[in-house]
Design an enzyme around this catalytic site. Structure first.
Site, PDB file in Angstrom:
ATOM      1  N   ASP A  50       9.355 -11.752  79.030  1.00 16.99           N
ATOM      2  CA  ASP A  50       9.715 -11.691  80.450  1.00 16.99           C
ATOM      3  C   ASP A  50      11.195 -12.022  80.612  1.00 16.99           C
ATOM      4  O   ASP A  50      11.647 -13.112  80.269  1.00 16.99           O
ATOM      5  CB  ASP A  50       8.853 -12.688  81.240  1.00 16.99           C
ATOM      6  CG  ASP A  50       8.985 -12.523  82.749  1.00 16.99           C
ATOM      7  OD1 ASP A  50       9.950 -11.869  83.194  1.00 16.99           O
ATOM      8  OD2 ASP A  50       8.116 -13.043  83.479  1.00 16.99           O
ATOM      9  N   HIS A  63       7.518  -9.051  82.641  1.00 19.68           N
ATOM     10  CA  HIS A  63       7.185  -9.720  83.897  1.00 19.68           C
ATOM     11  C   HIS A  63       5.943  -9.138  84.558  1.00 19.68           C
ATOM     12  O   HIS A  63       5.284  -9.798  85.353  1.00 19.68           O
ATOM     13  CB  HIS A  63       8.376  -9.610  84.844  1.00 19.68           C
ATOM     14  CG  HIS A  63       8.260 -10.459  86.068  1.00 19.68           C
ATOM     15  ND1 HIS A  63       8.197 -11.840  86.017  1.00 19.68           N
ATOM     16  CD2 HIS A  63       8.175 -10.132  87.384  1.00 19.68           C
ATOM     17  CE1 HIS A  63       8.100 -12.322  87.251  1.00 19.68           C
ATOM     18  NE2 HIS A  63       8.088 -11.311  88.088  1.00 19.68           N
ATOM     19  N   SER A  78       5.300 -14.592  90.351  1.00 13.92           N
ATOM     20  CA  SER A  78       6.723 -14.343  90.531  1.00 13.92           C
ATOM     21  C   SER A  78       7.307 -15.287  91.581  1.00 13.92           C
ATOM     22  O   SER A  78       7.125 -16.503  91.502  1.00 13.92           O
ATOM     23  CB  SER A  78       6.927 -12.875  90.915  1.00 13.92           C
ATOM     24  OG  SER A  78       8.251 -12.482  90.718  1.00 13.92           O
TER      25      SER A  78
END
Length: 636
Positions: free
Chosen positions: A561, A603, A475
């Site tokens: 995502d 994600h 991330s």
């Protein structure tokens, strides 16, 4: 009928489609405006279609490229999968789920970040408050009254500022539901009395720029954790519930400099502050009736993470919790407030204490002289550490700590002689709110600098060397790792990135993306501020790719995502591979640049246990191959 079934039936009944009368007419001017707007949307749709087709071609090209490279790692990946299954089975009772539920909220963990999915709180047996997640955000709170099938859900709160995210929690004494509307730098709390669910929510303190606060309730007093004080770090303040405004807040307890507040618990008439200072956990305990004196309890030096008991006994004099670390399964402890003693509970967890590894806490001098904490794990008997493989973890964003929970897959690395290092760079929250402020907005480059000095310090202290060093991040941690790969690629040999944020500038320039406006308080607004445009451009990983000798990089991406879009990772991989190929013409053998595109998932990655193990095995196979580690003929 089961209450949950009734609940979802009523939620469905509570939302009616909006209808328009056939008598509605449009003026000619308005019709022309609509026509012009439709043409504009049509042109935008054509551009989006072309981009989609282009992305599909890139995806197919990447899938073909990955297939051509996978035989290099395939056998080793299968071998690691079997080893991981064995070691995870051994610690199955200690291993935390990828998804956990607390207080009606589902949480996902992703390399240091905790994300919420669904929120609900019961007020009474027949009244439920809940939020709905749409486009990665919750902005509305609804109330549903059970018992009457004709009753529709009613909105009781709506957040109009797109920078703010609404969540529901319940005070620890169970008397109030709190509506918490938070941005990255500001917050506002509303109270709902659980015994009077039909009353309108009441605001505690209206939001102000840079004012963060969180509310608990105890015996008609509001206990407020806030950065209201001059230091701008957390203090505990209190006020009577009838006069909740900040002009009435009085300080109860101030947190010392460089201390991170992990959590606060109210047990009986005592307050327990859970703190961390340069990695060491401690408890500060004081009476709510008389805050002085404060008892300080230092927790075991190996402990890196703490989890409070799910159901605290608020009328008891004991505080129960579990301690763990990335390489230490959870162990149960109990603190007796009457005796002022800490006890290890006599249960099955006490057998989990690991004595064959060592935890060391280092401080690397930053480029500006500020000391940056590093936590290091390795086998106690490890010799010649300057040639052992080193895996470095980093995050450094949103004021979030690196995840220090136990992960059984780390035990496999320790067994193979790896050194694990966690770099607590600025931008994260390891040393409090000021640590976050020191690495956000126009100070983002400091996190990259901190990571660089941490790596140099580890090597100087005898922990591995650049050709045996790998980085792992996910991330927003991808910004720091990508930035370091551009600035100092000679410090590392391999990188594993999971759903990484690498295209900061283009993302923050696109307000149509679901989180762009919310993220402006962390990264800045390059759309309206040329200063931020130039600043982000100067450190953005994608913008600063150049022909040079990069480390080998494996990026795992997920098609669904919505936080880190696949299109951005396709651009990054293509540009990076071209830069490596250009450098290869003059410098020799190119490094591996691989994009592993996984179908579905979001994600947070796979929720299926088998797929999760497969992903970890794939990462390990990549690291072992790229670092050219000798497994002594034990692998296929």
């Amino acid at each position: 009928m089961h209450r949950v079934v009734i609940l979802f039936q009523k939620i469905k009944l509570g939302f009616q489609p909006r209808c328009f009368s056939t008598a509605e007419t449009l003026s000619n001017s308005w019709a022309f405006h609509r026509f012009a707007k439709s043409c504009k949307h049509l042109e935008k749709g054509k551009r989006n279609l072309c981009q989609t087709l282009n992305n599909q071609e890139l995806v197919q090209a990447e899938l073909r490229y990955y297939k051509s490279k996978s035989p290099k790692y395939c056998k080793l990946e299968g071998w690691f999968k079997k080893r991981l299954e064995t070691i995870c089975d051994r610690y199955a009772s200690s291993n935390n789920s990828f998804v956990m539920a607390m207080n009606g909220i589902e949480y996902f963990e992703d390399d240091g970040c905790i994300y919420r999915k669904l929120q609900k709180e019961w007020a009474t047996d027949n009244s439920l408050f809940y939020t709905i997640l749409e486009k990665l955000q919750s902005h509305e709170v609804y109330r549903l009254l059970l018992g009457d099938p004709r009753t529709a859900s009613e909105m009781v709160y709506k957040e109009n500022d797109t920078r703010f995210f609404v969540e529901l929690t319940c005070t620890k004494d169970g008397n109030f539901i709190t509506i918490n509307s938070n941005s990255k730098t500001s917050s506002e709390v509303w109270l709902i009395d659980r015994m009077h669910p039909l009353e309108a929510p009441k605001v505690v303190q209206e939001r102000l720029p840079e004012l963060i606060y969180h509310v608990e309730h105890w015996k008609k007093q509001l206990y407020i954790l806030t950065n209201f004080a001059a230091t701008k770090d957390y203090e505990l303040m209190k006020t009577h519930i009838s006069s909740s405004g900040m002009q009435n807040w009085k300080t109860v307890y101030a947190i010392k400099e460089n201390h991170k507040l992990i959590d606060m618990e109210l047990v009986n008439d005592n307050c327990i502050m859970i703190l961390k200072c340069y990695g060491r956990l401690s408890l500060n305990v004081f009476s709510l009736k008389q805050p002085e004196p404060v008892k300080s309890i230092q927790l075991p030096s190996w402990a890196c993470a703490i989890e409070c008991e799910a159901y605290l006994r608020h009328k008891s004099d004991v505080f129960c919790f579990q301690l763990s670390s990335p390489v230490q399964p959870p162990v149960s402890f109990l603190y007796s407030m009457d005796e002022d003693e800490l006890y290890m509970e006599d249960d099955e967890t006490c057998l989990n204490i690991k004595k064959d590894y060592k935890v060391t806490r280092l401080k690397a001098p930053g480029m500006d002289g500020i000391l940056v904490p590093i936590t290091v794990f390795h086998k106690t008997t490890l010799n010649e550490m300057n040639d052992k493989p080193l895996l470095v973890h980093v995050y450094g964003a949103y004021g979030m700590d690196l995840n220090f929970d136990f992960k059984p897959e780390q035990m496999l690395l320790l067994k193979d002689g790896w050194i694990l290092a966690y770099c607590h760079v600025r931008g994260g929250g390891e040393l409090g709110l000021s640590w976050h402020r020191a690495g956000r907005l126009d100070k983002k480059h400091i996190g990259i600098d901190d990571l660089q000095v941490c790596l140099c310090h580890l090597h100087t202290m005898g922990y591995s060397n650049p050709r045996r060093t790998a980085l792992k991040a996910g991330s927003a941690g991808g910004v720091l790792v990508g930035g370091l790969c551009n600035a100092s690629p000679e410090l590392i040999r391999a990188v594993v990135l999971r759903a990484p944020f690498l295209d900061v500038l283009d993302t923050m320039l696109d307000p149509s993306l679901p989180l762009t406006q919310e993220e402006q308080e962390e990264w800045g607004n390059p759309l309206n501020d040329q200063r931020f445009f130039k600043y982000i451009q100067a450190y953005c990983p994608y913008q600063n790719i150049k022909p040079q000798n990069y480390p080998s990089i494996l990026i795992t991406a997920y098609r669904d995502d919505q936080r880190v879009l696949l299109s951005g990772l396709l651009k990054y991989t293509t540009k990076l591979r071209n830069a490596v190929a250009t450098n290869y013409i003059t410098m020799g053998e190119p490094q591996s640049i691989i994009l592993d595109i996984q179908p579905g998932d979001d994600h947070y990655g796979p929720t299926n246990w088998e797929q999760s193990l497969q992903e970890i095995a794939r990462h390990y196979a990549f690291l072992y191959k790229e670092l050219k580690l000798d497994l002594g003929g034990t692998h296929p």
